[in-house]
Motif scaffolding. Structure first.
Motif, PDB file in Angstrom:
ATOM      1  N   ASN A  15      -0.437  -4.769  11.858  1.00 28.99           N
ATOM      2  CA  ASN A  15       0.396  -5.955  12.069  1.00 28.99           C
ATOM      3  C   ASN A  15      -0.406  -7.244  12.243  1.00 28.99           C
ATOM      4  N   THR A  22       7.815  -1.642  14.518  1.00 31.10           N
ATOM      5  CA  THR A  22       6.954  -1.476  15.680  1.00 31.10           C
ATOM      6  C   THR A  22       7.812  -1.628  16.932  1.00 31.10           C
ATOM      7  N   THR A  56       4.279   2.591  16.511  1.00 33.90           N
ATOM      8  CA  THR A  56       5.229   2.822  15.431  1.00 33.90           C
ATOM      9  C   THR A  56       5.767   4.227  15.611  1.00 33.90           C
TER      10      THR A  56
END
Length: 138
Positions: A10, A115, A133
């Protein structure tokens, strides 16, 4: 925010995620309730998007409406990133439940990553736990 608050995959979306988490903290501290919202980056122009539903509480259909808005933006602009944010209750394999912020990221190619950020609310302060996740079963 602590370094461990961002998953490696991310990192390209870190600024958007941190902006979304900051807004979540403000909303939860003021009302202990989180209305679903989206953060959209169109050619690096960041915008916050809220549902058109009105009222004192979150309603069915808000998440779907925001997903449609993100999809529509993706169709009209080539360089978009959409982050859908909402609250959920999650349970771990041991059966323990906790509140979590769901961050669903959709890039301009349509790839989606989800997430979860578990959180606790104490004395109008939101404490986030490390993100993770999860796998979704069919």
């Amino acid at each position: 925010m602590k370094q461990n608050m961002m998953l490696k995959e991310n990192i390209p979306y870190a600024n958007l995620i941190y902006s979304a988490l900051d807004l979540c903290k403000i909303m939860l501290a003021k009302s202990a309730q989180l209305f679903p919202f989206a953060v959209v980056s169109i050619d690096n122009d960041v915008q916050c998007v809220f549902s058109q539903f009105e009222g004192e509480s979150a309603q069915a259909g808000m998440i779907e409406e925001l997903q449609d808005q993100i999809s529509n933006v993706r169709l009209t602009a080539s360089n978009t990133i959409g982050i859908l944010v909402y609250a959920a209750t999650v349970s771990n394999p041991n059966g323990n439940e906790s509140d979590a912020l769901v961050i669903s990221i959709t890039d301009s190619s349509g790839n989606n990553t989800i997430t979860l950020y578990p959180y606790t609310l104490r004395d109008n302060t939101v404490e986030l736990s490390s993100p993770f996740t999860c796998n979704f079963l069919d």
